[in-house]
Scaffold this motif. Sequence first.
Motif, PDB file in Angstrom:
ATOM      1  N   VAL A  60       6.302  -2.211  -6.242  1.00 38.78           N
ATOM      2  CA  VAL A  60       6.574  -1.541  -4.972  1.00 38.78           C
ATOM      3  C   VAL A  60       5.430  -0.557  -4.722  1.00 38.78           C
ATOM      4  O   VAL A  60       5.187   0.335  -5.545  1.00 38.78           O
ATOM      5  CB  VAL A  60       7.928  -0.801  -5.029  1.00 38.78           C
ATOM      6  N   VAL A  61       4.713  -0.755  -3.620  1.00 40.93           N
ATOM      7  CA  VAL A  61       3.510   0.043  -3.377  1.00 40.93           C
ATOM      8  C   VAL A  61       3.589   0.756  -2.017  1.00 40.93           C
ATOM      9  O   VAL A  61       3.363   0.137  -0.979  1.00 40.93           O
ATOM     10  CB  VAL A  61       2.249  -0.867  -3.396  1.00 40.93           C
ATOM     11  N   GLY A 100       7.508   8.988   5.127  1.00 40.75           N
ATOM     12  CA  GLY A 100       7.278   9.663   3.846  1.00 40.75           C
ATOM     13  C   GLY A 100       7.383   8.712   2.662  1.00 40.75           C
ATOM     14  O   GLY A 100       8.003   7.652   2.739  1.00 40.75           O
ATOM     15  N   LYS A 101       6.768   9.132   1.548  1.00 42.55           N
ATOM     16  CA  LYS A 101       6.698   8.263   0.365  1.00 42.55           C
ATOM     17  C   LYS A 101       8.088   7.941  -0.183  1.00 42.55           C
ATOM     18  O   LYS A 101       8.332   6.834  -0.660  1.00 42.55           O
ATOM     19  CB  LYS A 101       5.844   8.951  -0.711  1.00 42.55           C
ATOM     20  N   GLU A 102       8.987   8.909  -0.120  1.00 40.54           N
ATOM     21  CA  GLU A 102      10.344   8.693  -0.656  1.00 40.54           C
ATOM     22  C   GLU A 102      11.024   7.531   0.063  1.00 40.54           C
ATOM     23  O   GLU A 102      11.640   6.668  -0.568  1.00 40.54           O
ATOM     24  CB  GLU A 102      11.184   9.962  -0.505  1.00 40.54           C
ATOM     25  N   ALA A 103      10.916   7.534   1.401  1.00 38.05           N
ATOM     26  CA  ALA A 103      11.533   6.468   2.196  1.00 38.05           C
ATOM     27  C   ALA A 103      10.873   5.125   1.876  1.00 38.05           C
ATOM     28  O   ALA A 103      11.544   4.093   1.757  1.00 38.05           O
ATOM     29  CB  ALA A 103      11.411   6.785   3.679  1.00 38.05           C
ATOM     30  N   ALA A 117      12.727   1.779   0.478  1.00 37.89           N
ATOM     31  CA  ALA A 117      12.674   0.497   1.187  1.00 37.89           C
ATOM     32  C   ALA A 117      12.145  -0.598   0.258  1.00 37.89           C
ATOM     33  O   ALA A 117      12.684  -1.710   0.207  1.00 37.89           O
ATOM     34  CB  ALA A 117      11.784   0.630   2.408  1.00 37.89           C
ATOM     35  N   GLY A 118      11.092  -0.265  -0.489  1.00 34.87           N
ATOM     36  CA  GLY A 118      10.501  -1.237  -1.410  1.00 34.87           C
ATOM     37  C   GLY A 118      11.498  -1.657  -2.481  1.00 34.87           C
ATOM     38  O   GLY A 118      11.614  -2.846  -2.823  1.00 34.87           O
TER      39      GLY A 118
END
Length: 307
Positions: free
Chosen positions: A6-7, A71-74, A78-79
């Motif tokens: 997941v990237v 944002g990175k958290e979201a 999702a990934g």
Amino acid sequence: MKLSLVVPCYNEQENIVPFFETCEKAFAGHIDTYEIIFVNDGSRDNTWSVLKELHSQHPHVKVLNFSRNFGKEAAMFAGLQKATGDYVTIIDADLQQRPEIVVDMVNFLDNNDDYDSVAAYQENRNEGKLLTFFKKCFYALINRMCDIDFKCGASDFRTLRHHVVESILELKEYFRFSKGIFSWVGYNTHFIPYEAETRNAGETSWSFRKLFKYAIEGIVAFTVFPLKLSTYCGCFCSIAALLYMIFVICQKVFFGIAVPGYPTLIVIILFIGGIQMIMLGIIGQYVSKIYIEGKKRPIYITKDYLD
Ligand code: UDP
Ligand code: MG
């Protein structure tokens, strides 16, 4: 499927292809089936076109495109939702976290059934001393206030067995603080040290202000200790006031000294006023989070998904 990567990607146009090629090289002969899920988190550069191109050439590349920057958290959430592998690795796109380490993580999980995840942590940080100091203070503070354990320097770079991913996805809160979520779900985690490389290209999107805001969000999301502080401060002020009152009465009764009141009063009013404002601010932090969580908005919005 053995492994899903997941990237999360935000303005990573120059890093996508080098990252992909490094993965291909690192996994060849070690991991036979894997998918790479890139999440384009509303990038303002050409990340989306680069990802579309990569997807058209490689069937094991999946791309999720957000409607804006969430944002990175979201992006991680999702990934993780899309990941189908037995193992799922979260890794940055900027090659600060070497894909070769993923092979070691996978091998470790293959050989150690008792462990559910492998997380990388930075023993030595390649960043400013002041920032390192603040980060250490943050971990010391949150570990004192919180029941769950936060490993100092642990990053989001980790490989999880799929059942751990399922547990993480059950936590559907809007304000996501992954470092806390990983600890909160429990399971056996093996920590391996790693050295963060310098960024392949581009700039970090984490300014000091953003990091500070993120740290406050983490504290609010994982502990209610700051709310209890008002009770402690209240007790402290009341006891101090009582002692001071006794002291003033004794001075007057036994020594006939009338205490000049004006400066003392100003100091006390400012002191108590300050504490009350701080406490209101802390309550405000929690109320604002409840307000947003109460709306039950989605964590992200997908514009396109290239499967
Ligand atoms: N990132 C993201 N959304 C954002 C900010 C960052 O998806 O709003 C991604 C970014 O593309 C990178 C990872 O999160 O893959 C880590 O970000 P960055 O390198 O800026 O952070 P640092 O490594 O400096 O902590
Ligand atoms: Mg980075």
